[in-house]
Design a protein around this motif. Structure first.
Motif, PDB file in Angstrom:
ATOM      1  N   ALA A 263       0.781  -1.355   0.065  1.00 51.80           N
ATOM      2  CA  ALA A 263       0.051  -0.013  -0.025  1.00 51.80           C
ATOM      3  C   ALA A 263       1.010   1.395   0.049  1.00 51.80           C
ATOM      4  O   ALA A 263       0.549   2.256  -0.758  1.00 51.80           O
ATOM      5  CB  ALA A 263      -0.834  -0.001   1.253  1.00 51.80           C
ATOM      6  N   ALA A 264       1.901   1.319   0.766  1.00 43.55           N
ATOM      7  CA  ALA A 264       2.909   2.303   0.774  1.00 43.55           C
ATOM      8  C   ALA A 264       3.657   2.987  -0.743  1.00 43.55           C
ATOM      9  O   ALA A 264       3.472   3.669  -0.880  1.00 43.55           O
ATOM     10  CB  ALA A 264       4.063   2.104   1.786  1.00 43.55           C
TER      11      ALA A 264
ATOM     12  N   VAL B 282       2.527   0.653   9.780  1.00 49.80           N
ATOM     13  CA  VAL B 282       1.172   1.526  10.340  1.00 49.80           C
ATOM     14  C   VAL B 282       0.781   0.620  11.539  1.00 49.80           C
ATOM     15  O   VAL B 282       0.667  -0.407  11.647  1.00 49.80           O
ATOM     16  CB  VAL B 282       0.069   1.553   9.154  1.00 49.80           C
ATOM     17  N   ASN B 283       0.466   1.411  12.496  1.00 46.77           N
ATOM     18  CA  ASN B 283      -0.147   1.001  13.841  1.00 46.77           C
ATOM     19  C   ASN B 283      -1.728   1.374  13.719  1.00 46.77           C
ATOM     20  O   ASN B 283      -1.775   2.732  13.931  1.00 46.77           O
ATOM     21  CB  ASN B 283       0.546   1.210  15.085  1.00 46.77           C
ATOM     22  N   ALA B 284      -2.542   0.671  13.224  1.00 50.05           N
ATOM     23  CA  ALA B 284      -3.898   0.951  13.306  1.00 50.05           C
ATOM     24  C   ALA B 284      -4.763   0.768  14.600  1.00 50.05           C
ATOM     25  O   ALA B 284      -5.726  -0.008  14.632  1.00 50.05           O
ATOM     26  CB  ALA B 284      -4.472  -0.260  12.112  1.00 50.05           C
TER      27      ALA B 284
ATOM     28  N   VAL C  16       4.971   6.225  -1.189  1.00 53.48           N
ATOM     29  CA  VAL C  16       5.662   6.388   0.187  1.00 53.48           C
ATOM     30  C   VAL C  16       7.013   5.610   0.241  1.00 53.48           C
ATOM     31  O   VAL C  16       7.011   4.549  -0.205  1.00 53.48           O
ATOM     32  CB  VAL C  16       4.672   6.160   1.268  1.00 53.48           C
ATOM     33  N   PRO C  17       8.184   6.181   0.426  1.00 55.10           N
ATOM     34  CA  PRO C  17       9.379   5.394   0.350  1.00 55.10           C
ATOM     35  C   PRO C  17       9.348   4.478   1.202  1.00 55.10           C
ATOM     36  O   PRO C  17       9.036   4.701   2.577  1.00 55.10           O
ATOM     37  CB  PRO C  17      10.350   6.682   0.573  1.00 55.10           C
ATOM     38  N   ILE C  18       9.857   3.265   1.204  1.00 54.52           N
ATOM     39  CA  ILE C  18       9.818   2.176   2.142  1.00 54.52           C
ATOM     40  C   ILE C  18      11.347   1.726   2.195  1.00 54.52           C
ATOM     41  O   ILE C  18      12.029   1.878   1.340  1.00 54.52           O
ATOM     42  CB  ILE C  18       8.973   1.072   1.741  1.00 54.52           C
TER      43      ILE C  18
ATOM     44  N   LYS D 222      -1.294  10.865   2.806  1.00 50.70           N
ATOM     45  CA  LYS D 222      -1.416  10.208   1.247  1.00 50.70           C
ATOM     46  C   LYS D 222      -1.773   8.410   1.632  1.00 50.70           C
ATOM     47  O   LYS D 222      -2.736   8.192   0.776  1.00 50.70           O
ATOM     48  CB  LYS D 222      -0.128  10.288   0.714  1.00 50.70           C
ATOM     49  N   LEU D 223      -1.049   7.985   2.412  1.00 48.23           N
ATOM     50  CA  LEU D 223      -1.139   6.593   2.635  1.00 48.23           C
ATOM     51  C   LEU D 223      -2.500   6.264   3.149  1.00 48.23           C
ATOM     52  O   LEU D 223      -3.226   5.323   2.638  1.00 48.23           O
ATOM     53  CB  LEU D 223      -0.034   6.014   3.619  1.00 48.23           C
ATOM     54  N   ALA D 224      -2.788   7.058   4.173  1.00 50.96           N
ATOM     55  CA  ALA D 224      -4.118   6.743   4.845  1.00 50.96           C
ATOM     56  C   ALA D 224      -5.381   6.944   3.822  1.00 50.96           C
ATOM     57  O   ALA D 224      -6.323   6.242   3.794  1.00 50.96           O
ATOM     58  CB  ALA D 224      -4.222   7.820   6.129  1.00 50.96           C
ATOM     59  N   LYS D 225      -5.119   8.028   3.290  1.00 51.92           N
ATOM     60  CA  LYS D 225      -6.349   8.295   1.941  1.00 51.92           C
ATOM     61  C   LYS D 225      -6.191   7.195   1.081  1.00 51.92           C
ATOM     62  O   LYS D 225      -7.502   6.679   0.622  1.00 51.92           O
ATOM     63  CB  LYS D 225      -6.070   9.555   1.287  1.00 51.92           C
TER      64      LYS D 225
END
Ligand code: ADP
Length: 474
Positions: free
Chosen positions: A143-144, A310-312, A149-151, A282-285
């Motif tokens: 997803a990132a 991500v801690n959901a 999003v850079p990982i 961005k990631l959350a959206k």
């Protein structure tokens, strides 16, 4: 009025969740976080309901709720809080509108979020689908990537053999970090720097993971040298709005576990902060994130940063964000779960402005002189630090409390908030010195050593800090 009708109509088309007030909340947790949620409920006029294990009969969280129900009769202490069918049954029998999972226990289990939802109860957290996706390291990284999003370079899936581990290390170079695919909380990790060690270290890490988490599958990532751990707090609603509440610096870690947390991150350039918060949103959206969540990053010495996870859920260190923003994250979680949108809650990005610096110390019943071995027994004397700018979130911090060996050793979270980092640290230092705890050992002497370290006070420490300063343990 016409405006109201228009608002109702607009909501109907904009959100995928219909507004339904929450009148009662059960917290599927214990200790300080259960009390934290009960306090939010109480302020909102919501009925609060506790569950407690046999070992927790005398615990404060039972008393702080309007009602409490015994669960897990005959089960081991931790299992009592993991028994999904029983927890759902208690909720159904007692006419519960919503369940808050706290942190730890069932908070990141999508099967729990699903079971709650299936029972017609609101889960105070993201959708089961998102909990599942964020809890799966591969899916979260995917997803990132999709969100741009850079990982950190890492394996595309769980690795089960040392041959695969060697192949990854040959391709990407050393050092690497092995992580238990089904682990968490900083446990089950191992850094490898020598090629000839890869096989043995992998086999050892994997069999430890199998023993601790019931599965020996591992992830391998490039190890980032001297990183700072910086994470962005988010709130999303069911209409697709997402805001960030700035970041926290959680670089002060012992064995990859957070000890001291600061908001905002000291000496972080505006450029990095802006980019990092933008990526988090961005990631959350991208995944349709609703409710509170955290996107964690590692920042290297050159200022490059990489998504780690991500801690959901709500985090232990949410408090420092609340202090600098003035926003009650738990109340926001409940309102979002009711179906309220962020604009309706008065939360647009421009309105969220951080004030000063907040710092949190996790005071634990661990003996720093004995390698942080948990201490248990009866608290004979207890006096806490208080005064302006000090907040205490605890559960068993009082004279007469019994510290049992069954659960984690967090005694009380001490949070200091002031205009700048130095004065927040001075406040924290002063407050910790006011504490008198007799009967059980605490890590306060260690925390004071951290607070007096010049490097720490200067505001830029990386995750090596504790390991590189053995004098902190004296
Ligand atoms: P957990 O889910 O167990 O909390 P995380 O992935 O959040 O594990 O990592 C916890 C800590 O471990 C990080 O804050 C960091 O200090 C360290 N860590 C994790 N991954 C890396 C990495 N690739 N390079 C360097 N340090 C790492």
């Amino acid at each position: 009025s016409v405006l109201q009708i228009w608002k109702i109509a607009a909501r109907h088309f904009a959100t995928d969740v219909e507004y339904r007030p929450i009148r009662s909340v059960l917290v599927a947790n214990r200790g300080e976080i259960a009390i934290r949620v009960f306090r939010a409920c109480s302020e909102l006029g919501i009925r609060s309901v506790a569950i407690y294990s046999e070992q927790d009969k005398m615990q404060m969280h039972r008393q702080k709720a309007d009602e409490g129900y015994l669960v897990g009769k005959g089960l081991p202490p931790v299992q009592a809080y993991l028994n999904i069918p029983e927890i759902i049954q208690v909720a159904k029998e007692n006419n519960i509108d919503a369940i808050h999972p706290g942190y730890g226990f069932l908070s990141e289990r999508s099967d729990f979020a699903q079971a709650v939802t299936d029972a017609g109860i609101r889960f105070i957290g993201p959708s089961p689908k998102v909990v599942q996706q964020m809890g799966d390291k591969v899916a979260a990284r995917q997803a990132a990537i999709q969100a741009g999003v850079p990982i950190v370079p890492g394996t595309d899936g769980p690795v089960t053999t040392s041959d695969e581990a060697i192949e990854f290390c040959m391709k990407h170079g050393l050092p690497v970090i092995f992580k238990a695919a089904y682990g968490g909380g900083g446990r089950g990790m191992r850094v490898v720097r020598q090629m000839e060690e890869v096989r043995e270290m992998f086999d050892r890490a994997s069999s430890e993971a199998a023993a601790a988490f019931g599965n020996g599958a591992m992830f391998i990532e490039k190890f980032i040298e001297r990183p700072r751990h910086i994470e962005v707090q988010l709130l999303g609603d069911h209409a697709g709005n997402v805001v960030h509440l700035y970041e926290r610096d959680c670089s002060v870690q012992r064995r990859h576990q957070k000890v001291v947390e600061i908001a905002p991150a000291p000496s972080l350039s505006t450029k990095i902060r802006d980019k990092m918060t933008e990526y988090a949103v961005k990631l959350a959206k991208h995944v349709g994130y609703a409710n509170a969540g955290t996107v964690e990053f590692l920042v290297d010495e050159s200022g490059n940063f990489y998504f780690i996870e991500v801690n959901a859920r709500l985090q232990v260190e949410h408090t420092v964000t609340e202090e600098i923003t003035g926003i009650d994250l738990v109340q926001s979680q409940i309102r979002i779960a009711e179906g309220m949108t962020l604009p309706e809650l008065g939360m647009t990005q421009e309105k969220i402005t951080p004030q000063g610096f907040a710092i949190q110390c996790r005071v634990t019943t661990e003996d720093p002189a004995k390698n942080f071995q948990p201490d248990t027994g009866r608290i004979e004397v207890f006096r806490s630090g208080e005064g302006m700018g000090i907040r205490l979130d605890g559960a068993s911090a009082f004279a007469g409390a019994i510290i049992s060996p069954y659960y984690d050793s967090l005694l009380v979270k001490v949070i200091a908030h002031s205009g700048d980092l130095q004065s927040s640290c001075a406040k924290m230092n002063r407050a910790l010195r006011e504490f008198r705890v007799r009967g059980v050992k605490t890590n306060i002497p260690f925390l004071l050593n951290v607070l007096e370290n010049q490097k720490f006070l200067n505001g830029i420490v990386d995750t090596y800090f504790i390991d590189e300063h053995p004098q902190l343990f004296q």
